[in-house]
Motif scaffolding. Structure first.
Motif, PDB file in Angstrom:
ATOM      1  N   VAL B 241      29.656  58.942  22.379  1.00 23.35           N
ATOM      2  CA  VAL B 241      29.393  60.285  22.887  1.00 23.35           C
ATOM      3  C   VAL B 241      30.717  61.024  22.803  1.00 23.35           C
ATOM      4  O   VAL B 241      31.709  60.568  23.378  1.00 23.35           O
ATOM      5  CB  VAL B 241      28.881  60.245  24.340  1.00 23.35           C
ATOM      6  N   PRO B 242      30.785  62.137  22.068  1.00 25.14           N
ATOM      7  CA  PRO B 242      32.092  62.778  21.879  1.00 25.14           C
ATOM      8  C   PRO B 242      32.674  63.291  23.185  1.00 25.14           C
ATOM      9  O   PRO B 242      31.954  63.755  24.053  1.00 25.14           O
ATOM     10  CB  PRO B 242      31.778  63.936  20.914  1.00 25.14           C
ATOM     11  N   ILE B 243      33.983  63.167  23.316  1.00 27.90           N
ATOM     12  CA  ILE B 243      34.706  63.717  24.462  1.00 27.90           C
ATOM     13  C   ILE B 243      35.434  64.962  23.956  1.00 27.90           C
ATOM     14  O   ILE B 243      36.315  64.868  23.118  1.00 27.90           O
ATOM     15  CB  ILE B 243      35.719  62.690  25.014  1.00 27.90           C
ATOM     16  N   TYR B 244      35.020  66.126  24.457  1.00 25.26           N
ATOM     17  CA  TYR B 244      35.610  67.379  23.981  1.00 25.26           C
ATOM     18  C   TYR B 244      36.842  67.773  24.788  1.00 25.26           C
ATOM     19  O   TYR B 244      37.643  68.577  24.339  1.00 25.26           O
ATOM     20  CB  TYR B 244      34.584  68.504  24.064  1.00 25.26           C
TER      21      TYR B 244
END
Lengths: 269, 269
Positions: B241-244
């Motif tokens: 899950v991308p961490i922005y």
């Protein structure tokens, strides 16, 4: 280190720090406690926080040499204390030898004016939920988390822990009223979206219609009562996260994760 | 009601029910406790659960007439007990006058064979997290939640409460190994996606490439150690899950909410 070891629980620095274990004490002093080397390092690194004092247990001093040095460099007074005294300052079982007194630099409303993605928690009462939403907001790249009066104390030990360091990564504005936040968001060109189980718009429709790419302030309401009437009235849209199965609702932190990631994704596409 | 009131804590039904407050007791008896009228009503309505016994406090009998009638109709033995005895059966402060002994009908692997969206929790240790993921999976319309050996007891009081009734809405399979689940999922045409911070594929890419519309088994790993090597090896893809922002990671339940809703949305488009 040349300081003498504080071993009396009646030492004035210790009694002042212990007062920060209560919400009332934190509010009076505008300061809070962070426990453990990880949280203290995050606070030292944060430009919005000031580590005022650092208490280090005698047996932890050698382990945390570089943390102590950087805290001192940032202006912290470092005190070596007996293990027994350190235990008086802790909220958890294992503060791992260090507890810091931290103050927050006053945060102006301008943080909201520049926000592309922001969160307002409207009377969210559970500190674990508040901390988890702060962490999720940080992960989603949000610019700010606000809390209305009546929300949990974001500087309580449980909330600081649940935020897993994220409390030190983005501006957190307490005692922000819904109206103040909505006006500031509107002036900044942010759409205000409140969430409710009976919301008029489905999150999926907003995604499909590409309405989430715009700057957005998300408002999440209390676990027991949902968003307030004030928040509904101040919002551009009341949005529901669709329930595809038989659950009555999502838990607050899960709903926030779904909404914030939907926005983050749309804004980056 | 004609039964006499049980007021002795040494009554054999009471001691048998009290044994279900421990994991060992639940495991031996293949039964668990549900507290409060809401959870009991969900259990009565569930085709996968059997309410064996219902304990009602003397002062709650008149309030819960229809619940008592429907539990009895479903085969439950109803016992009126003194308030003091009811308090011995509770895990929470306020069971609201009713506690039920519930058994789960054996769930076959075929539930997975028909699944379009399923979840496997790989040694997830926190009962609050397990309960919250069950709730989120239900909300996202998932067909099944499995738990590997070493996961929290899904029938502990904390987990039952965190699931907010969802435990009674979808099949929950305990002691399901990763290999068993992956084989069953593969045979059913389900893609197996494990999540990890260092996953080779970004969730956003999967969404953009429309890869989530296919039947999917999501595997989430433990809070402390992430997914096991076994789970990585058994998966078609390891997804991050991308961490922005600056967070190190998402909490488990938040990550599950983001992934499951991404799948649910793609499958319904």
């Amino acid at each position: 280190m040349t300081e003498s070891v504080i071993s009396s629980p009646h030492n004035s620095r210790i009694t002042a720090a212990r007062a920060l274990l209560t919400r009332n004490g934190r509010s009076k002093a505008s300061a809070f406690l962070a426990e453990g080397p990880h949280a203290v390092a995050e606070a030292v690194a944060s430009s919005r926080h000031q580590v005022r004092e650092l208490f280090v247990a005698t047996d932890a001093e050698s382990r945390h040499g570089s943390l102590i040095a950087s805290a001192r460099e940032g202006g912290a007074a470092v005190h070596v204390v007996s293990d027994r005294v350190l235990r008086l300052l802790r909220d958890t079982v294992t503060p791992q030898g260090v507890v810091a007194v931290i103050t927050v630099r006053p945060e102006a409303g301008e943080a909201l004016a520049a926000a592309r993605l922001a969160v307002l928690l409207d009377r969210v009462a559970d500190p674990g939920n508040v901390g988890t939403v702060v962490r999720t907001a940080d992960a989603a790249g949000a610019d700010l988390v606000g809390l209305t009066p009546g929300s949990a104390d974001v500087y309580s030990g449980k909330c600081v822990r649940a935020s897993a360091g994220s409390l030190f990564h983005l501006p957190v504005v307490t005692d922000l009223t819904v109206d103040h936040a909505a006006v500031a968001a509107g002036a900044a060109g942010c759409r205000v979206l409140a969430t409710a189980a009976d919301g008029e718009s489905s999150l999926d429709d907003l995604i499909a219609d590409d309405l989430l790419a715009a700057p957005t302030l998300w408002v999440f309401g209390s676990e027991a009562h949902g968003v307030s009437d004030t928040a509904r009235a101040a919002s551009d849209l009341v949005v529901r996260v669709p329930i595809y199965g038989s659950a009555e609702s999502l838990n607050l932190a899960a709903a926030a994760a779904v909404c914030l990631y939907a926005s983050a994704r749309a804004q980056r596409r």
